[in-house]
Design an enzyme around this catalytic site. Structure first.
Site, PDB file in Angstrom:
ATOM      1  N   GLU A  96     -16.625 -49.068  92.371  1.00 56.59           N
ATOM      2  CA  GLU A  96     -15.735 -49.096  93.515  1.00 56.59           C
ATOM      3  C   GLU A  96     -16.470 -49.632  94.725  1.00 56.59           C
ATOM      4  OE1 GLU A  96     -14.020 -45.195  93.824  1.00 56.59           O
ATOM      5  OE2 GLU A  96     -12.779 -45.676  92.107  1.00 56.59           O
ATOM      6  N   CYS A 144     -18.564 -50.903 101.998  1.00 51.52           N
ATOM      7  CA  CYS A 144     -19.410 -49.894 101.360  1.00 51.52           C
ATOM      8  C   CYS A 144     -19.573 -50.282  99.897  1.00 51.52           C
ATOM      9  CB  CYS A 144     -18.761 -48.519 101.487  1.00 51.52           C
ATOM     10  SG  CYS A 144     -19.666 -47.216 100.626  1.00 51.52           S
ATOM     11  N   CYS A 151     -23.634 -42.082  88.687  1.00 45.72           N
ATOM     12  CA  CYS A 151     -24.832 -41.646  89.405  1.00 45.72           C
ATOM     13  C   CYS A 151     -25.513 -40.534  88.619  1.00 45.72           C
ATOM     14  CB  CYS A 151     -24.473 -41.137  90.798  1.00 45.72           C
ATOM     15  SG  CYS A 151     -25.923 -40.800  91.828  1.00 45.72           S
ATOM     16  N   CYS A 158     -20.307 -34.009  95.139  1.00 42.64           N
ATOM     17  CA  CYS A 158     -19.940 -35.436  95.074  1.00 42.64           C
ATOM     18  C   CYS A 158     -19.218 -35.754  93.782  1.00 42.64           C
ATOM     19  CB  CYS A 158     -21.204 -36.295  95.189  1.00 42.64           C
ATOM     20  SG  CYS A 158     -20.861 -38.064  95.093  1.00 42.64           S
ATOM     21  N   CYS A 374     -16.419 -40.865 101.605  1.00 42.64           N
ATOM     22  CA  CYS A 374     -17.741 -40.489 101.071  1.00 42.64           C
ATOM     23  C   CYS A 374     -17.594 -39.447  99.982  1.00 42.64           C
ATOM     24  CB  CYS A 374     -18.627 -39.858 102.139  1.00 42.64           C
ATOM     25  SG  CYS A 374     -18.869 -40.837 103.578  1.00 42.64           S
TER      26      CYS A 374
END
Ligand code: SAH
Length: 389
Positions: A96, A144, A151, A158, A374
């Site tokens: 993304e 961004c 990750c 997150c 975020c």
């Protein structure tokens, strides 16, 4: 004929393209034409590069090469103008990339022009008339970008962490996200002033070499100034040391998120490996340039790390450093077991930092309604908002 181990032009620097043209028996200026077409015109196929002879276009394709501009698979458009792009790669993986037409990659107070403007909008300069009007290029659009598919860092708040890490992105895939979004938004740096934040999916410092190569290409070929870029790390300490020695480097942001080891380890398991003492030592040793600050990001989790005593601990930790703090109230998401603190609590935290002389800003959530803010990047495609074309 095996021309190169790399089959896409995106990701190659000038010398690699020059070598390629030499192997094709082409004159030196072809490399320049090709580099311009790939990084400045952002052509999607050799066919579109009219400066090249037809025969060369055909033999580039026949040689198994492609430009490698990644396709936009989906776009989600927020009420606030933010666009979340799903960008695909040939192996079926996707990441993304987020377009924020009025910034908030945390520019406020960072010493840049975009930051100064952000501060005025926040009301610190008071000059609200300078708020960009719709339809103008406000000079503070921010992209961004992601550095990995998923990750590995496993921060508990997150959503990207829920994916695990699938693989690193190549330098070409990192730059390709920027090129795809610039093309889609019909903007072109340096005429249009674009900020970049490496704050999307993944941990850039766990894909260090490709990240650094991508930065160089973005500066030298795409034309985005390094002072307009910020990279955020969860705190990969040895790479913070390396990064300080890079000839070309974006500004540095560090995800602090907790002011003591017990809490930080609970929220960010990587703190076991690189604890606050190691992290702060690296931050203090970091060679700052003129007008440069380190940014510390701090995600506020209701009832967990957002009390006055935490703010005071942050003050002690950062005392004497040339830094600013970006506070981010938790962006909620499925599978995330924390609460978003209310505005007053966020403001109280900010006030404690400011009263102790630490510049502190609250990052405006951008595109929460489309899972673009975020910590919300998880290739979420099942959302209420209708996807864009
Ligand atoms: N891996 C890098 C780059 C990601 S940047 C890093 O950790 O710094 C993303 C920023 O958003 C980080 O500061 C992270 O702490 C913060 N963040 C993560 N999840 C969040 C959430 N749910 N709400 C608000 N901020 C979040």
């Amino acid at each position: 004929m095996q021309l190169s181990t790399q089959s896409s032009l995106l990701g190659m620097d000038r010398s690699q393209v020059a070598e390629l043209m030499e192997r094709f028996g082409e004159p030196g200026y072809r490399a320049q034409q090709l580099v311009e077409a790939v990084y400045r015109q952002r052509a999607e196929s050799f066919e579109k590069i009219s400066t090249l002879p037809q025969s060369l276009r055909a033999s580039l394709s026949a040689g198994g090469l492609s430009i490698g501009l990644p396709p936009i698979e989906q776009r989600f458009i927020s009420q606030d103008g933010t666009v979340r792009y799903l960008i695909g790669f040939p192996d079926g993986q996707s990441v993304e990339t987020v377009w924020m037409p009025e910034g908030d990659g945390g520019e406020a107070g960072d010493g840049s022009e975009a930051g100064d403007q952000a501060e005025r909008i926040e009301g610190f300069g008071g000059d609200l008339d300078r708020r960009p009007r719709q339809g103008q290029n406000p000079g503070r659009s921010t992209i961004c970008i992601s550095s990995q598919v998923g990750c590995a860092v496993d921060c508990q708040f997150c959503m990207t962490a829920l994916l695990g890490v699938k693989r690193n992105l190549t330098a070409g895939e990192i730059v390709g996200q920027v090129c795809a979004v610039l093309k889609d938004q019909q903007v072109s740096p340096p005429e249009d002033r674009i900020n970049l934040v490496f704050m999307g999916m993944g941990e850039p410092f766990l894909n260090y070499d490709n990240f650094v190569k991508a930065v160089r290409l973005l500066v030298e070929e795409v034309g985005i100034a390094e002072r307009r870029m910020t990279v955020s790390t969860a705190g990969i300490v040895p790479r913070i040391h390396d990064f300080g020695g890079e000839r070309i480097r974006p500004k540095l942001a560090i995800s602090l998120n907790a002011p003591n080891d017990a809490l930080r380890t609970q929220l960010m398991p990587l703190n076991r490996k690189w604890n606050l003492e190691m992290l702060m030592a690296a931050a203090k040793a970091y060679p700052l340039r003129t007008r440069e600050w380190i940014t510390f990001e701090y995600v506020l989790l209701g009832g967990v790390n957002d009390a006055a005593e935490h703010a005071k601990e942050v003050v002690e930790l950062l005392r004497g450093m040339r830094c600013k703090v970006n506070l981010i109230a938790l962006n909620p998401g499925a599978g995330i077991d924390f609460a978003t603190p209310d505005t007053e609590r966020v403001a109280a935290f900010q006030t404690i930092l400011r009263n102790s002389g630490i510049p502190a800003y609250v990052r405006r959530p951008r595109g929460r309604d489309i899972y673009a803010a975020c910590g919300q990047l998880k290739r979420t495609v099942e959302i209420a908002t209708a996807p864009g074309p």
